[in-house]
Scaffold this active site. Structure first.
Site, short mmCIF file in Angstrom:
data_model
loop_
_atom_site.label_atom_id
_atom_site.label_comp_id
_atom_site.label_asym_id
_atom_site.label_seq_id
_atom_site.Cartn_x
_atom_site.Cartn_y
_atom_site.Cartn_z
N PHE A 177 12.75 -5.27 24.87
CA PHE A 177 12.60 -4.69 24.06
C PHE A 177 11.60 -4.25 23.63
CE2 PHE A 177 11.75 -9.04 22.07
CZ PHE A 177 10.89 -8.39 20.87
N CYS A 178 11.29 -2.67 23.27
CA CYS A 178 10.20 -2.29 22.97
C CYS A 178 9.94 -1.17 21.80
CB CYS A 178 9.27 -1.47 24.31
SG CYS A 178 10.40 -0.02 24.75
N THR A 179 9.00 -0.28 21.55
CA THR A 179 9.13 0.34 20.48
C THR A 179 10.16 1.36 20.78
OG1 THR A 179 7.09 -0.23 20.28
CG2 THR A 179 7.43 1.76 18.99
#
Length: 312
Positions: A177-179
């Site tokens: 996951f990331c922003t």
């Protein structure tokens, strides 16, 4: 009543072979709609975060979607009371998020998208390896329960971290996951190329998860770093409690700001003893100009030293 400013984070991996020619009309569309912020365009797609009025954001999105290649462009919205950007820019890039590995192309190969509503079930599976693809300064203020922190200072370091710590023959299921979704989407393409077979990533990123998953059901802990003047957002996507050091760009808490080593715009407890004299003098001069501009109610003459998602 003053209408809140709409902040839109958007991206799409799509072949834009005419991206150089696209720059000027895209910039004009931003100006025409009163949009602030930065958009990055490259042969592999478009990425950025922008802000403006409701009508302005709608106008820009309509302009983008008038191009058949961008008709389904992904974007997430949040709101704030003050303009989070000072300038309007369109930058030409080699990559819209910089991994630095030749041949990685999310337009050709990408992992399995996971909707926010299905994310909790995936990451609580004991067989799933959960990796936060963001950098150390982002992870330090918030992440998902049980996530591994690669402790990278740049996305360029991610490939070496994976090679050094994980084996496709051992780690069968990987979730990332990331922003906003872009970094983990590219990371998933890289990992498939390295032989990892079952690779998942959070569709829309942390921001979409915070928007759609009720806090009482959430596996998120802390605040989420964002690439604008808000610095962080809470679970309800309102502006968070952190500021950002202009010198080292580290998010700083109320406790950090109370430190004797904190000087607004100049240094913080994380960098006060490592700044060069040249950097310190430059920061002091910049802060003076910012304060003068603020007193005159003028735009900041020198923008804050915020990292763009593609360059972090």
């Amino acid at each position: 009543m003053t209408q809140p400013i709409v902040v839109a984070a958007l991206y799409k991996f799509v072949t834009l072979s005419d991206y150089v020619e696209l720059r000027e009309p895209l910039l004009q569309a931003m100006v025409d709609n009163g949009i602030k912020g930065t958009l990055l365009i490259a042969d592999e797609g478009i990425n950025g975060t922008v802000s403006g009025s409701r009508e302005g954001i709608d106008g820009l999105m309509a302009w983008l979607k008038s191009d058949p290649r961008l008709i389904d462009i992904d974007h997430k919205e949040s709101y704030c009371d003050e303009q989070p950007f000072y300038r309007t820019k369109v930058k030409l890039k080699k990559e819209i998020v910089t991994l630095g590995v030749e041949g990685v192309d999310p337009n050709k190969s990408v992992g399995t998208y996971v909707e926010p509503k299905d994310w909790n079930a995936l990451i609580t599976d004991p067989e799933v390896l959960l990796i936060d693809t963001r950098n150390d300064y982002e992870v330090s203020i918030g992440t998902f329960e049980g996530a591994i922190d690669p402790k990278t200072t740049s996305f360029r370091e991610f490939p070496e971290y994976i090679k050094a710590h994980f084996d496709p023959a051992v780690h069968k299921k990987v979730a990332m996951f990331c922003t906003g979704g872009i970094r983990c989407e590219k990371a998933s393409s890289y990992m498939l190329g390295e032989g990892f077979e079952e690779v998942y990533h959070l569709k829309g990123g942390i921001l979409k998860y915070l928007e759609e998953v009720p806090e009482q059901e959430s596996q998120w802990r802390g605040e989420c770093f964002v690439f604008d003047n808000r610095v962080t957002v809470r679970h309800d996507l309102t502006e968070g409690d952190y500021d950002q050091c202009h010198a080292c760009r580290t998010p700083i808490s109320a406790e950090d700001r109370a430190s004797e080593h904190y000087s607004p715009g100049v240094s913080c407890p994380h960098c006060w003893d490592s700044l060069s004299e040249k950097t310190r003098r430059s920061a002091i001069d910049r802060q003076k100009q910012i304060e003068l501009a603020k007193a005159r109610n003028q735009p900041h003459p020198i923008g804050r030293n915020y990292r763009l998602p593609s360059e972090a």
